[in-house]
Design a protein around this motif. Structure first.
Motif: not given
Lengths: 426, 571
Positions: A42, A45, A57, B356-357, B385-389, B421-424, B429, B450, B453
């Motif tokens: 990630e 990417a 994050d 899971g994912r 948690r978005i996975l950009y890839h 992207p996000a910041k916790d 996002y 993902l 938690f």
């Protein structure tokens, strides 16, 4: 040795051919937010997309790893898989080399002690014996360990951390303080906690070159650290975001993704107003043991390294099982104290139970929803307890061995002749 | 004494009335109700209440602060927009799901729950501060939970929203704030304060049909509030304010072949609101041709809507003496022609199992004969948690599944792309695209995530329900729209079509909320075992046990020691 190497490589290749990194890399026992393969991809990417990787994050890798994989990732899964296998073999090689050197030193020390009469009578059964195959045993313990095989197949970048630690240890025994400084500073920049290892390595440096040796070692380490920091800044383009993105996360534990450590559930359930207090307590606890242990085991820096590595694996904020492998692999260095160990069945039982039931309870909690978080949490506790037992048992055995070496065998101190020795206040 | 008091109050009332009438020349109020039979026999009722105020607009920061008399204009609204430097505001509170495929496009498309966006004046010094104030004001004004919105649920879209009224300064998205609350429950507590903004409230006029018991026993219900600085002429030399309060409701199938306005709403209209300048009820028979209306419509109006012509039967509220009755000759809806396919549609669903994912699939289809340029806005909370890839975009041409190509490989499919992207615990996002979709083609976006938690107190009380991912917003300018609902208030040549996907409900793994103390105790115990033992190891020395000393001890100690010896291994 070579057949163990072949088998372990074949096992890793088999998992690579099954594209295991896909389903293993999200296993929380094998990778944490700090070193997960998914998050590394990630980060790369995002970097490719022209964003800062630390803006997300999700990504908490160090800039060096980011830089490395920016070029490695496009080469395809197979090359990357092979890269991790090579890293594992290098770790095993370093372990074997450092075992060889350490074993030689131990034998030399023992010989000197025997000559100078520093040991008790009748200690022949507990003497260190020359064991030519010890390096290959240590390497085999690492290579054939299911934890290291899985961790390698999950492409967890914790192996770079481990590699730099064992490389630092090996070069310290060789007396090459320049390379040792490199290994140590790399390890520190990967996960911060190995900073404790500077104490035993300074001791090693002191025994080999007195104060100037220590200064040389520390100077090299600091220079390497500055160098690494500059390179990191070059990679990030002068942005300091990675300090917070890597070390801020290690110290402040904002991500509660479960792992095999003690932090996640504790802070997930912690009341807000105690959060900071307990965070301080836990982090201080992780570091503070280095001082008394250094005082206690100052005669044997390698044993001190073992205790500190065990403690790091136990008390660090985002541990994986791979952190536990290095101290376990080092254990054969002290085969002569094994006879004193008292909790071996308990420890092995705990490790087995937690490593078998851990994934099961995780599956029940996350995938089927039929168990709640407490089951998995209980097994991480079991895992931690087993590490504590192992560490204490080894330390106690080591001390008892030392006692017997000094006072001679059989123990004559009491009438019953059972020869119990107890830890008593000085 | 009493008499003078009465006199003065009388004079004051007189003065107010006088002022009111003078203000009234600048203010105007129109209301309309559109009734439309939907293809499956359900009935859409769409109310529009438009209050306009000439020469006073939010663009002039001081305009509202100098005003002493508000007339029919809702005072809380004007105070709110002048206090928080709002230029334009749109808000909707919706319950239920509008079925695009069955009913065509709604008069105003709103996602389930609450949606709000606002443009702030360029002069506003701190937009975020104004936004926070506005959210608090709105949650008080409409009894909604907008005050729960913080930076993690606020978005700044770049491409999907444009000011619809008159505006000053550059259109810069830094002045725009967007938010949505998919889990907001909408009910009477929102309807009552909302209808109080109407000049005639629920007392007379169309507002008297707002009987909550009937309105909420429906398939779809949406109230909205729109405040725009409106041009008073074509050259926009003078700008006023227009406040539009709209209510859309889709009634379940009325039973029997005959139904009436009062049987739908459970109330009937007593008389026209005296403050309104126009008050009409429009009836769109649309696809149901064999329908009888009683009494006969006052006139038939042909509305030009985009390229199509819509015939509406109109009743003037002033002249309406009795209840409107609708009777269908044939209640067999299966014979009713369905809507033509929607030119643009969006579909979204989740993939993956357990906690899971997971993955989100979004399919945007252009069913039109012409290419469409659409803006796509997707917003996801930080804990997914978005996975950009893993983000992939596939273009299916001519709806032929064998004809799939990667969007990146085509020349001009993606005109704009932005991923933030996000910041916790700080930023969500956001994903924005502008697509150029060829006719009869669709774009499918796939992204994995993902599950994060959270801390125990970050979960809502009903944590097992899951968390919502906001509806994705799709915006496009269309020039013909066969299945749009006609607007009774304005004629349009182009139409800004905005549709929302369904919100997604995603469950997150949850900790055991009942045992913080236990967890603290257990973990502390483990730490204590480690710490205590290491403390012992490092502070004590191995010394032989002195048995003679043992014997000096009491009987009890000796017994315990004997017992210990029994159990301890002898080596």
């Amino acid at each position: 040795m070579y057949h163990v190497l072949a088998v372990s490589v074949l096992l890793r290749l088999f998992l690579l051919s099954q594209e295991a990194s896909g389903w293993l890399s999200d296993r929380i026992e094998l990778s944490t937010p700090l070193n997960s393969w998914t998050r590394l991809k990630e980060g790369v990417a995002l970097k490719e997309a022209g964003l800062s990787s630390y803006q997300s994050d999700l990504f908490h890798e160090t800039p060096l790893v980011l830089f490395l994989f920016q070029y490695l990732l496009p080469l395809g899964d197979i090359i990357n898989g092979l890269f991790f296998i090579v890293a594992d073999i290098l770790i095993a090689y370093c372990l074997a080399q450092l075992t060889r050197l350490h074993h030689q030193n131990e034998l030399k020390n023992q010989e000197q002690r025997t000559k100078s009469g520093g040991i008790g009578k009748g200690v022949e059964p507990i003497l260190i014996t020359r064991n030519e195959s010890l390096p290959s045993i240590v390497a085999s313990v690492y290579l054939i360990n299911p934890f290291s095989i899985l961790s390698c197949s999950a492409h967890s970048t914790v192996c770079f951390n481990n590699l730099s630690i064992v490389f630092g240890l090996w070069t310290s025994l060789k007396g090459n303080w320049f390379l040792c400084g490199m290994g140590m500073s790399l390890a520190v920049q990967f996960s911060l906690y190995p900073v404790m290892l500077l104490l035993p390595l300074s001791l090693t440096a002191y025994y080999s070159g007195r104060t100037s040796g220590v200064l040389k070692f520390l100077l090299y380490t600091v220079l390497w650290m500055i160098g690494i920091l500059c390179v990191s800044l070059l990679i990030t383009g002068g942005s300091w975001d990675f300090i917070n993105g890597v070390y801020g996360v290690i110290l402040l534990v904002p991500d509660f993704t479960p792992n095999v450590g003690l932090f996640w559930y504790f802070f997930m359930e912690m009341f807000d107003h105690f959060q900071v207090f307990f965070l301080c307590v836990f982090q201080i606890n992780a570091f503070i043991h280095a001082i008394p242990l250094t005082i206690r085991f100052n005669q044997d820096p390698m044993f001190l390294v073992y205790t500190l590595l065990s403690l790091i694996s136990l008390f660090k904020s985002y541990p994986t099982v791979a952190d536990f492998i290095i101290p376990v692999s080092l254990l054969p260095l002290w085969t002569h104290v094994f006879r004193y160990m008292r909790f071996t069945p308990v420890t092995i039982g705990c490790v087995l139970v937690s490593s078998i039931a851990g994934p099961i309870t995780w599956y029940l909690w996350i995938h089927t929803g039929s168990a709640n978080a407490n089951f998995f949490f209980a097994l991480t506790l079991t895992y931690c307890i087993s590490q504590i037992f192992l560490l204490l048992d080894v330390c106690h055995s080591y001390l008892t061995h030392q006692y017997d070496m000094t006072n001679g065998l059989p123990r004559t101190s009491n009438k019953l002749g059972t020869g119990h020795v107890l830890l008593k206040l000085q | 004494m009493m008499k003078t008091q009465l006199e003065t109050s009388f004079i004051i009332i007189l003065i107010i009335l006088l002022f009111n009438s003078s203000v009234g020349t600048n203010q105007d109020y129109k209301e309309s109700l559109l009734l439309k039979l939907l293809p499956d026999g359900k009935v859409l009722a769409h109310f529009d209440h438009v209050i306009t105020w000439n020469h006073i607009s939010p663009l002039d920061m001081t305009a509202f602060s100098n005003v002493r008399h508000y007339g029919i204009f809702p005072r809380p609204v004007s105070e709110m927009i002048s206090l928080y430097n709002v230029e334009e505001l749109y808000l909707s509170l919706t319950r239920g799901k509008w079925k695009d495929r069955l009913w065509g496009y709604p008069p105003i498309d709103s996602p389930p729950g609450a949606e709000l966006w606002a443009w702030f004046l360029p002069q506003a010094s701190d937009v975020d501060e104004d936004w926070r104030g506005l959210l608090h004001a709105l949650s008080g004004l409409l009894c909604s939970s907008f005050d729960a919105i913080d930076s993690t649920t606020t978005f700044i879209p770049k491409t999907s929203f444009k000011p619809t009224g008159a505006f000053i300064g550059n259109i810069s998205s830094s002045r725009l704030r967007y938010t949505a609350l998919p889990r907001e429950p909408v009910c009477t507590e929102n309807l009552t304060p909302w209808s109080k903004l109407l000049p005639c409230g629920q007392k007379v006029g169309l507002g008297s049909l707002y009987y909550a018991l009937k309105l909420y026993d429906t398939n779809y219900h949406s109230i909205s509030l729109k405040i725009v600085p409106s041009c008073q002429d074509d050259s926009c030399s003078s700008v006023g304010t227009a406040v539009t309060l709209s209510l859309s409701v889709v009634f379940k199938l009325p039973s029997g072949k005959t139904w009436s306005l009062s049987s739908l709403f459970g109330r009937h209209i007593e008389k026209k609101c005296p403050l309104s300048s126009s008050s009409f009820i429009y009836f769109d028979k649309y696809l149901h041709k064999d329908i009888n209306l009683y009494p006969e419509p006052h006139f038939i109006e042909n509305k030009q809507f985009l390229s199509s012509n819509v015939e509406l039967s109109v009743y003037e509220l002033n002249n309406l003496k009795s209840d409107i009755k609708v009777s269908l000759k044939n209640k067999n809806y299966s014979q009713v022609m369905p809507h033509p396919p929607s030119p643009l549609s969006i579909q979204r669903y989740l993939t993956g199992s357990g906690h899971g994912r997971g993955g989100i699939v979004t399919i945007i289809s252009n069913n039109d004969d012409e290419s469409l340029k659409v803006s796509f806005l997707d917003m996801v909370p930080w804990f997914f948690r978005i996975l950009y890839h893993t983000l992939t975009c596939e273009l299916t041409i001519n709806n032929n599944n064998n004809n799939k190509i990667n969007c990146e490989e085509t020349n001009n499919t993606i005109l704009f792309k932005e991923f933030s992207p996000a910041k916790d615990r700080v930023l969500p996002y956001k994903m924005e695209y502008i697509f150029f979709i060829p006719p009869h083609s669709s774009i499918s976006l796939y992204v994995e995530f993902l599950r994060g938690f959270l801390k125990w107190n970050e979960y809502p009380p009903d944590a097992s329900l899951g968390f919502f991912i906001n509806s994705a917003v799709l915006t496009s300018n269309v020039y013909k729209c066969a299945n749009c609902t006609v607007s009774t208030m304005e004629n349009r040549s182009s139409f800004l079509l905005r549709i929302h996907s369904d919100p997604l409900l995603v469950s997150l793994p949850i900790p055991d909320f009942s045992m913080p103390y236990n967890v603290i105790c257990f973990v502390s115990t483990v730490i204590a075992i480690g710490f205590g033992s290491l403390f012992n190891l490092t502070t004590r020395e191995l010394l032989p046990v002195n048995e003679e000393e043992e014997e000096k001890k009491g009987v009890l100690v000796r017994i315990i020691n004997k017992l210990k010896q029994l159990f301890l291994r002898k080596d």
